[in-house]
Design a protein around this motif. Sequence first.
Motif, PDB file in Angstrom:
ATOM      1  N   PRO A  11       0.751  -1.385  -0.120  1.00  0.00           N
ATOM      2  CA  PRO A  11       0.039  -0.026  -0.003  1.00  0.00           C
ATOM      3  C   PRO A  11       0.840   1.297   0.077  1.00  0.00           C
ATOM      4  N   ASP A  12       0.143   2.409  -0.386  1.00  0.00           N
ATOM      5  CA  ASP A  12       0.866   3.592  -0.335  1.00  0.00           C
ATOM      6  C   ASP A  12       1.197   3.731   0.938  1.00  0.00           C
ATOM      7  N   ASP A  13       0.261   3.618   1.907  1.00  0.00           N
ATOM      8  CA  ASP A  13       0.468   4.051   3.213  1.00  0.00           C
ATOM      9  C   ASP A  13       0.752   2.934   4.167  1.00  0.00           C
ATOM     10  N   PHE A  17      -2.370   1.354   6.705  1.00  0.00           N
ATOM     11  CA  PHE A  17      -2.823  -0.167   6.157  1.00  0.00           C
ATOM     12  C   PHE A  17      -2.749  -1.068   7.241  1.00  0.00           C
ATOM     13  N   TYR A  20      -4.799  -0.580  10.139  1.00  0.00           N
ATOM     14  CA  TYR A  20      -6.568  -0.885   9.698  1.00  0.00           C
ATOM     15  C   TYR A  20      -6.522  -2.392   9.704  1.00  0.00           C
ATOM     16  N   MET A  87     -11.019  -1.742   1.491  1.00  0.00           N
ATOM     17  CA  MET A  87      -9.556  -1.481   1.565  1.00  0.00           C
ATOM     18  C   MET A  87      -9.101  -1.181   0.262  1.00  0.00           C
ATOM     19  N   GLN A  90      -9.710   2.324  -0.281  1.00  0.00           N
ATOM     20  CA  GLN A  90      -9.168   3.346   0.891  1.00  0.00           C
ATOM     21  C   GLN A  90      -7.521   3.374   0.592  1.00  0.00           C
ATOM     22  N   PHE A  91      -6.999   2.049   0.278  1.00  0.00           N
ATOM     23  CA  PHE A  91      -5.282   1.942   0.490  1.00  0.00           C
ATOM     24  C   PHE A  91      -5.016   1.503  -0.807  1.00  0.00           C
TER      25      PHE A  91
END
Length: 103
Positions: A11-13, A17, A20, A87, A90-91
């Motif tokens: 994921p970017d973050d 991630f 979560y 997800m 969002q991610f």
Amino acid sequence: MARFVALYPKPDDVEAFDEYYRTTHLPIAKSWPGMTAYTVTRFSATPRGTEAPYYLMAVAEWQTDEEMAAALRSDAGVASARDAKMMASQFGVTPTMMLGDVF
């Protein structure tokens, strides 16, 4: 033994991630009925020292294909699928999901 595998790209973050996944998605997935095992692996590299093609792998097991199919159709299975879709949005991590038999 029946096995469900979900492979997530990086994921970017990563921190958001991981938080979560650990606090929200994992409890949903771990509530699938009849599961005999559930493991999560976070990959760090390949044996050659290059970046792994996936960031995270979740593996769930059941005694039979029928038990796995029933679990994936259950309320918990539907909830985890809905959460996986959220997800992805969002991610930016659409998992590759596979079913198989352990031999």
